[in-house]
Design a protein around this motif. Structure first.
Motif, PDB file in Angstrom:
ATOM      1  N   VAL A 349       0.827  -1.213   0.000  1.00  0.00           N
ATOM      2  CA  VAL A 349       0.000   0.000   0.000  1.00  0.00           C
ATOM      3  C   VAL A 349       0.857   1.257   0.000  1.00  0.00           C
ATOM      4  CG1 VAL A 349      -1.703   1.351   1.285  1.00  0.00           C
ATOM      5  CG2 VAL A 349      -1.959  -1.137   1.121  1.00  0.00           C
ATOM      6  N   VAL A 350       1.814   1.331   0.922  1.00  0.00           N
ATOM      7  CA  VAL A 350       2.584   2.575   1.052  1.00  0.00           C
ATOM      8  C   VAL A 350       3.549   2.778  -0.107  1.00  0.00           C
ATOM      9  CG1 VAL A 350       2.359   2.551   3.562  1.00  0.00           C
ATOM     10  CG2 VAL A 350       4.389   1.538   2.501  1.00  0.00           C
ATOM     11  N   GLU A 351       3.914   1.697  -0.802  1.00  0.00           N
ATOM     12  CA  GLU A 351       4.840   1.816  -1.927  1.00  0.00           C
ATOM     13  C   GLU A 351       4.130   1.891  -3.270  1.00  0.00           C
ATOM     14  OE1 GLU A 351       7.305  -1.603  -1.459  1.00  0.00           O
ATOM     15  OE2 GLU A 351       8.186  -0.907   0.448  1.00  0.00           O
ATOM     16  N   ALA A 352       2.811   1.810  -3.261  1.00  0.00           N
ATOM     17  CA  ALA A 352       2.043   1.836  -4.512  1.00  0.00           C
ATOM     18  C   ALA A 352       2.070   3.229  -5.128  1.00  0.00           C
ATOM     19  CB  ALA A 352       0.601   1.419  -4.241  1.00  0.00           C
ATOM     20  N   PRO A 353       2.001   3.316  -6.461  1.00  0.00           N
ATOM     21  CA  PRO A 353       1.914   4.617  -7.118  1.00  0.00           C
ATOM     22  C   PRO A 353       0.694   5.394  -6.620  1.00  0.00           C
ATOM     23  CG  PRO A 353       2.372   2.891  -8.720  1.00  0.00           C
ATOM     24  CD  PRO A 353       2.049   2.205  -7.426  1.00  0.00           C
ATOM     25  N   GLU A 354       0.803   6.702  -6.625  1.00  0.00           N
ATOM     26  CA  GLU A 354      -0.293   7.547  -6.141  1.00  0.00           C
ATOM     27  C   GLU A 354      -1.570   7.263  -6.942  1.00  0.00           C
ATOM     28  OE1 GLU A 354      -1.292  12.306  -5.424  1.00  0.00           O
ATOM     29  OE2 GLU A 354       0.670  11.669  -6.175  1.00  0.00           O
ATOM     30  N   GLY A 355      -2.666   7.142  -6.231  1.00  0.00           N
ATOM     31  CA  GLY A 355      -3.954   6.931  -6.861  1.00  0.00           C
ATOM     32  C   GLY A 355      -4.423   5.490  -6.879  1.00  0.00           C
ATOM     33  N   GLN A 356      -3.532   4.537  -6.554  1.00  0.00           N
ATOM     34  CA  GLN A 356      -3.953   3.140  -6.558  1.00  0.00           C
ATOM     35  C   GLN A 356      -4.810   2.796  -5.341  1.00  0.00           C
ATOM     36  OE1 GLN A 356      -0.954   0.171  -7.237  1.00  0.00           O
ATOM     37  NE2 GLN A 356      -0.915   0.593  -9.429  1.00  0.00           N
ATOM     38  N   PHE A 357      -4.596   3.516  -4.244  1.00  0.00           N
ATOM     39  CA  PHE A 357      -5.416   3.358  -3.048  1.00  0.00           C
ATOM     40  C   PHE A 357      -5.944   4.727  -2.631  1.00  0.00           C
ATOM     41  CE2 PHE A 357      -2.534  -0.265  -2.823  1.00  0.00           C
ATOM     42  CZ  PHE A 357      -3.362  -1.305  -2.417  1.00  0.00           C
ATOM     43  N   PRO A 358      -7.092   4.784  -1.972  1.00  0.00           N
ATOM     44  CA  PRO A 358      -7.586   6.061  -1.445  1.00  0.00           C
ATOM     45  C   PRO A 358      -6.559   6.679  -0.495  1.00  0.00           C
ATOM     46  CG  PRO A 358      -9.312   4.388  -1.352  1.00  0.00           C
ATOM     47  CD  PRO A 358      -8.047   3.675  -1.734  1.00  0.00           C
ATOM     48  N   ALA A 359      -6.497   8.016  -0.484  1.00  0.00           N
ATOM     49  CA  ALA A 359      -5.498   8.725   0.326  1.00  0.00           C
ATOM     50  C   ALA A 359      -5.599   8.357   1.805  1.00  0.00           C
ATOM     51  CB  ALA A 359      -5.667  10.237   0.144  1.00  0.00           C
ATOM     52  N   GLY A 360      -6.833   8.218   2.318  1.00  0.00           N
ATOM     53  CA  GLY A 360      -7.004   7.854   3.727  1.00  0.00           C
ATOM     54  C   GLY A 360      -6.468   6.475   4.053  1.00  0.00           C
ATOM     55  N   VAL A 361      -6.571   5.563   3.100  1.00  0.00           N
ATOM     56  CA  VAL A 361      -6.043   4.205   3.279  1.00  0.00           C
ATOM     57  C   VAL A 361      -4.523   4.240   3.367  1.00  0.00           C
ATOM     58  CG1 VAL A 361      -5.721   1.984   2.111  1.00  0.00           C
ATOM     59  CG2 VAL A 361      -7.999   3.020   2.233  1.00  0.00           C
ATOM     60  N   VAL A 362      -3.885   5.012   2.481  1.00  0.00           N
ATOM     61  CA  VAL A 362      -2.422   5.097   2.480  1.00  0.00           C
ATOM     62  C   VAL A 362      -1.924   5.723   3.783  1.00  0.00           C
ATOM     63  CG1 VAL A 362      -0.405   6.083   1.331  1.00  0.00           C
ATOM     64  CG2 VAL A 362      -2.349   5.267  -0.036  1.00  0.00           C
ATOM     65  N   LYS A 363      -2.567   6.791   4.211  1.00  0.00           N
ATOM     66  CA  LYS A 363      -2.169   7.469   5.450  1.00  0.00           C
ATOM     67  C   LYS A 363      -2.294   6.520   6.640  1.00  0.00           C
ATOM     68  CE  LYS A 363      -3.190  11.611   8.186  1.00  0.00           C
ATOM     69  NZ  LYS A 363      -4.056  12.832   8.287  1.00  0.00           N
ATOM     70  N   THR A 364      -3.371   5.774   6.681  1.00  0.00           N
ATOM     71  CA  THR A 364      -3.590   4.832   7.782  1.00  0.00           C
ATOM     72  C   THR A 364      -2.607   3.677   7.714  1.00  0.00           C
ATOM     73  OG1 THR A 364      -5.947   5.406   7.784  1.00  0.00           O
ATOM     74  CG2 THR A 364      -5.318   3.391   8.934  1.00  0.00           C
ATOM     75  N   ALA A 365      -2.260   3.238   6.511  1.00  0.00           N
ATOM     76  CA  ALA A 365      -1.302   2.145   6.356  1.00  0.00           C
ATOM     77  C   ALA A 365       0.062   2.518   6.931  1.00  0.00           C
ATOM     78  CB  ALA A 365      -1.173   1.757   4.886  1.00  0.00           C
ATOM     79  N   TRP A 366       0.474   3.771   6.753  1.00  0.00           N
ATOM     80  CA  TRP A 366       1.731   4.214   7.356  1.00  0.00           C
ATOM     81  C   TRP A 366       1.686   4.059   8.870  1.00  0.00           C
ATOM     82  CZ3 TRP A 366       6.275   4.854   5.281  1.00  0.00           C
ATOM     83  CH2 TRP A 366       6.387   5.220   3.931  1.00  0.00           C
TER      84      TRP A 366
END
Length: 405
Positions: A349-366
């Motif tokens: 998730v955190v290494e995926a190109p921008e836009g592949q996951f919702p922004a809130g998902v990426v922030k939470t994954a960190w």
């Protein structure tokens, strides 16, 4: 924050939304990690919808296919496409009250041409199940004049029982799912949401919260009498240990050449397949479930290890102690795998190109990544997954939000 950092979250709109987001991300990352592992290892994966539910339409199959397709793409593994389908029917669907939910084959024996074969049990076990039903030993007929109707069972969703098919299993035990009350500091530490009856199905629904503790349990359950009805709703989290998990434990304890099955009973139990919680346990311990579903894994937990660890197949105190060691070993293997799947999924998730996951998902994954690194024990990391499952939701809905569909 809540699940990730251990802070309480209430049931109000703002807190519930935060709990939902964290639950979605943790669940999605474990799913993504397991999926990637399985595809890399060439394991045949099969996710199905309910074969006996008339409400399931082609639209539902398409939706499941869309989610599975996107998740498979996100693994980055080149492999044959996963095809969503319908779980296999027992006896061509003619028997609605007793059906094989799923069986588990050792991963080492799995082959693609086997994965779609009809699942069968031995005539001995089939005869035994019939005897239990006919004699009322498993459940009492609600109307003796109407064959196939049973008190309680036909009103219960998810009436699943575990059973082991083995040549030396002379009188197979049928083991229902069991509710457990786990102290928050036990078994690697659990999230205390500080909400009454945390984990009990219905605790987060105002329409059901008041009566959830009084709900009846499956016929023939090994659960201690009045375990839940006498609980004050504090100090512990409620978890559900499913029949399939008990069947795996019995195989390992008593019948190493046996096959664990799960039975679906009752008119409202349509999913003839393993939930995702059970699927993690099976895959971790070397089994491939014949069919999986993305219905609900609400408050799923692995095997008990503490004072409530008495096994229904322990015949003496000495054997009980030995069985509990087997439980602990199965759970430790599960925890190592889930911890690894969560970590793998988070990195995707955190290494995926921008836009592949919702922004809130990426922030939470960190944040999940940070919390996981701070938890030194695999079980403590895996418990993030169990805590996420206490935020009740359909698993397919979680995954749709996770990938932004």
């Amino acid at each position: 924050m809540g699940i990730i950092d251990g802070r309480p979250l209430g049931l109000g709109e703002v807190d519930a939304r935060q709990a939902q987001l964290e639950s979605d991300v943790i669940f999605g990352c474990v799913f993504l990690g397991l999926l990637r592992d399985a595809l890399q290892d060439g394991v045949v994966l099969r996710w199905d919808l309910e074969s006996g539910d008339p409400a399931v339409t082609a639209t539902h199959v398409k939706e499941l296919q869309q989610v599975l397709g996107k998740l498979q793409d996100l693994t980055g593994v080149e492999a044959p496409r996963i095809e969503a389908g319908r779980s296999p029917q027992y006896d061509d669907g003619r028997v609605s009250q007793v059906a094989i939910a799923a069986t588990a084959r050792p991963l080492s024996q799995q082959a693609s041409d086997e994965a779609r074969q009809p699942i069968e049990w031995s005539p001995k076990v089939a005869s035994h199940i019939r005897t239990l039903l006919d004699t009322g030993e498993l459940m009492r007929p609600s109307d003796p004049k109407v064959p196939g109707t049973f008190a309680g069972i036909d009103e219960e969703f998810g009436a699943y029982y575990g059973i082991v098919d083995a040549a030396d299993n002379v009188l197979p035990k049928v083991i229902s799912s069991v509710r457990r009350l786990i102290p928050y500091a036990a078994e690697g530490g659990r999230w205390n949401r500080q909400v009454a009856c945390h984990g009990l199905i219905g605790y987060d629904d105002p329409r059901r919260a008041g009566t959830a503790r009084q709900s009846s349990k499956q016929a023939g359950s090994i659960e201690p009498t009045e375990l839940i009805s006498r609980w004050d709703g504090q100090g512990q989290v409620c978890g559900y240990c499913h029949g399939m998990i008990w069947a795996v434990a019995e195989v390992r304890c008593d019948f190493p050449k046996g096959r664990p099955f799960e039975l679906a009973l009752g008119a409202k139990t349509h999913k003839l397949s393993s939930c995702f919680g059970c699927s993690t346990f099976l895959h971790a311990n070397g089994y491939a479930p014949s069919s999986m579903h993305l219905g609900r894994s609400d408050s799923w937990v692995p095997l008990p290890e503490g004072p409530d660890a008495t096994a229904p197949f322990s015949t003496s105190k000495t054997k009980e102690i030995a069985d509990r060691k087997v439980f602990a070993g199965l759970n430790a293997t599960w925890a190592e795998k889930v911890s690894g799947w969560l970590t793998s999924g988070v990195h995707r998730v955190v290494e995926a190109p921008e836009g592949q996951f919702p922004a809130g998902v990426v922030k939470t994954a960190w944040r999940v990544m940070e919390a996981s690194s701070e938890r030194r024990q695999a079980r403590a990391v895996a418990n993030l997954f169990l805590d996420a499952l206490t935020v009740h939701e359909k698993d397919l809905t979680r995954l749709k939000r996770f990938v932004g569909l």
